[in-house]
Design a protein around this motif. Structure first.
Motif, mmCIF file in Angstrom:
data_model
loop_
_atom_site.group_PDB
_atom_site.id
_atom_site.type_symbol
_atom_site.label_atom_id
_atom_site.label_comp_id
_atom_site.label_asym_id
_atom_site.label_seq_id
_atom_site.Cartn_x
_atom_site.Cartn_y
_atom_site.Cartn_z
ATOM 1 N N LEU A 142 1.005 -1.163 0.164
ATOM 2 C CA LEU A 142 -0.149 -0.020 -0.027
ATOM 3 C C LEU A 142 0.808 1.220 -0.199
ATOM 4 O O LEU A 142 0.560 2.187 -0.697
ATOM 5 C CB LEU A 142 -0.949 0.138 1.024
ATOM 6 C CG LEU A 142 -2.290 -0.776 1.065
ATOM 7 C CD1 LEU A 142 -2.934 -0.753 2.402
ATOM 8 C CD2 LEU A 142 -3.244 -0.196 0.267
ATOM 9 N N ALA A 143 1.916 1.255 0.644
ATOM 10 C CA ALA A 143 2.980 2.382 0.703
ATOM 11 C C ALA A 143 3.728 2.737 -0.536
ATOM 12 O O ALA A 143 3.620 3.860 -0.866
ATOM 13 C CB ALA A 143 3.954 2.138 2.046
ATOM 14 N N LEU A 144 3.827 1.709 -1.286
ATOM 15 C CA LEU A 144 4.395 1.662 -2.783
ATOM 16 C C LEU A 144 3.389 2.279 -3.789
ATOM 17 O O LEU A 144 3.696 3.282 -4.439
ATOM 18 C CB LEU A 144 5.137 0.237 -3.150
ATOM 19 C CG LEU A 144 5.454 0.407 -4.511
ATOM 20 C CD1 LEU A 144 6.576 1.274 -4.462
ATOM 21 C CD2 LEU A 144 5.894 -0.889 -4.986
ATOM 22 N N ALA A 145 2.233 1.875 -3.263
ATOM 23 C CA ALA A 145 1.123 2.380 -4.364
ATOM 24 C C ALA A 145 0.950 3.808 -4.126
ATOM 25 O O ALA A 145 0.386 4.550 -4.973
ATOM 26 C CB ALA A 145 -0.113 1.323 -4.071
ATOM 27 N N LEU A 146 0.897 3.976 -2.927
ATOM 28 C CA LEU A 146 0.567 5.590 -2.382
ATOM 29 C C LEU A 146 1.628 6.447 -2.999
ATOM 30 O O LEU A 146 1.312 7.395 -3.663
ATOM 31 C CB LEU A 146 0.376 5.601 -1.045
ATOM 32 C CG LEU A 146 0.339 7.012 -0.316
ATOM 33 C CD1 LEU A 146 -0.975 7.743 -0.938
ATOM 34 C CD2 LEU A 146 0.241 6.992 1.118
ATOM 35 N N SER A 147 2.937 5.971 -2.741
ATOM 36 C CA SER A 147 4.154 7.027 -3.348
ATOM 37 C C SER A 147 3.938 6.950 -4.869
ATOM 38 O O SER A 147 4.261 7.916 -5.344
ATOM 39 C CB SER A 147 5.375 6.111 -2.815
ATOM 40 O OG SER A 147 5.611 4.942 -3.555
ATOM 41 N N LEU A 148 3.548 6.004 -5.548
ATOM 42 C CA LEU A 148 3.380 5.864 -7.143
ATOM 43 C C LEU A 148 2.300 6.916 -7.580
ATOM 44 O O LEU A 148 2.470 7.580 -8.363
ATOM 45 C CB LEU A 148 3.438 4.562 -7.585
ATOM 46 C CG LEU A 148 4.720 3.718 -7.674
ATOM 47 C CD1 LEU A 148 4.411 2.202 -8.130
ATOM 48 C CD2 LEU A 148 5.924 4.386 -8.358
ATOM 49 N N LEU A 149 1.238 6.845 -6.820
ATOM 50 C CA LEU A 149 0.303 7.757 -7.049
ATOM 51 C C LEU A 149 0.649 9.135 -6.401
ATOM 52 O O LEU A 149 0.097 10.005 -7.233
ATOM 53 C CB LEU A 149 -1.032 7.246 -6.127
ATOM 54 C CG LEU A 149 -2.002 6.257 -6.576
ATOM 55 C CD1 LEU A 149 -2.935 5.732 -5.537
ATOM 56 C CD2 LEU A 149 -2.615 6.773 -7.922
ATOM 57 N N ALA A 150 1.282 9.500 -5.701
ATOM 58 C CA ALA A 150 1.730 10.674 -5.274
ATOM 59 C C ALA A 150 2.583 11.366 -6.537
ATOM 60 O O ALA A 150 2.365 12.542 -6.588
ATOM 61 C CB ALA A 150 2.374 10.736 -3.799
ATOM 62 N N VAL A 151 3.548 10.407 -6.950
ATOM 63 C CA VAL A 151 4.339 10.976 -7.897
ATOM 64 C C VAL A 151 3.524 11.446 -9.122
ATOM 65 O O VAL A 151 3.656 12.546 -9.798
ATOM 66 C CB VAL A 151 5.537 9.973 -8.592
ATOM 67 C CG1 VAL A 151 6.110 10.381 -9.691
ATOM 68 C CG2 VAL A 151 6.563 9.849 -7.252
ATOM 69 N N THR A 152 2.441 10.428 -9.635
ATOM 70 C CA THR A 152 1.622 10.736 -10.619
ATOM 71 C C THR A 152 0.638 12.112 -10.315
ATOM 72 O O THR A 152 0.641 13.023 -11.364
ATOM 73 C CB THR A 152 0.679 9.596 -10.606
ATOM 74 O OG1 THR A 152 1.387 8.425 -10.941
ATOM 75 C CG2 THR A 152 -0.195 9.882 -11.720
ATOM 76 N N ALA A 153 0.389 12.163 -9.126
ATOM 77 C CA ALA A 153 -0.513 13.330 -8.800
ATOM 78 C C ALA A 153 0.212 14.642 -8.938
ATOM 79 O O ALA A 153 -0.130 15.694 -9.503
ATOM 80 C CB ALA A 153 -1.002 13.325 -7.549
#
Length: 174
Positions: A142-153
Motif C-alpha cells: 500500500l505504501a508503494l502504491a501511495l508513493s507512485l500515486l503521489a508522483v503521478t499526482a
C-alpha cells in the motif's frame, strides 16, 4: 466539475486517489493486525481482521472507481484499467498487421509497442505488489502504491499549469 480540461480531470482524479490510498494505508498501518508485520504467507486466516478488510476494500474500490472513470474520460488507447483483454487482443491484431505489411506500416508498429509497454507495466506492478504483500507486508505494498500515486499526482499538477493541445477532448467517441 472540471469541464472539458483533461489536465484538470487528471489532476483531480489523481489527487482523490492519493487521498483515498492514504486513508487505506492509515487504516492498515494502525489496525495492529498481522498484515502490518513481516510476511503473510504463514497466516491462514488472512492478513487483516474482517472490519479492516472491509474498510480497505471499500476505500480502495472507490479509488479504483475514480481511476477507471478518469481513464475512460481521458480515452487514452490501451490504458483502460479494467479491460486488459482488449489490449491483449489488440497486440494480436497489431502483430498480424506488422507481419503482413513489413516495415511500411508504422502505425501498427507504434500501436504494438504501446500495447506491449502497457502490458509490461501492468505485469511489473502486479509482481511488485504481490512480492511486497507476500514477503514484506501488505502495508508496504500500500505504501508503494501511495508513493507512485503521489508522483503521478505531482506530475498531473505540474502539467495542469501549462497549456497543451492534449488538454482538450479529442473527437474520438467515448
Amino acid at each position: 466539475r472540471v469541464g472539458s480540461d483533461r489536465a484538470a480531470l487528471l489532476r483531480a482524479g489523481t489527487a482523490a486517489e492519493v487521498a483515498l490510498a492514504a486513508v487505506a494505508l492509515v487504516f492498515a498501518a494502525l489496525s495492529g493486525d498481522p498484515g502490518v508485520s513481516h510476511g503473510t504467507t504463514h497466516i491462514i486466516a488472512g492478513a487483516f481482521g474482517l472490519a479492516i478488510t472491509d474498510a480497505l476494500a471499500a476505500v480502495l474500490a472507490a479509488a479504483m472507481g475514480i481511476q477507471n472513470a478518469v481513464a475512460r474520460k481521458l480515452a487514452v488507447p490501451d490504458l483502460t484499467t479494467t479491460v486488459l483483454t482488449m489490449t491483449l487482443t489488440g497486440i494480436g491484431a497489431d502483430l498480424r498487421a506488422v507481419l503482413r505489411a513489413g516495415d511500411t506500416h508504422a502505425t501498427a508498429k507504434s500501436d504494438l509497442v504501446r500495447r506491449l509497454l502497457a502490458i509490461g507495466t501492468m505485469l511489473a506492478g502486479a509482481l511488485a505488489g504481490a512480492s511486497l504483500t507476500l514477503y514484506v507486508s501488505p502495508v508496504s505494498a500500500l505504501a508503494l502504491a501511495l508513493s507512485l500515486l503521489a508522483v503521478t499526482a505531482a506530475a498531473a499538477m505540474a502539467v495542469a499549469t501549462r497549456p497543451a493541445p492534449w488538454r482538450t477532448p479529442s473527437a474520438r467517441p467515448k
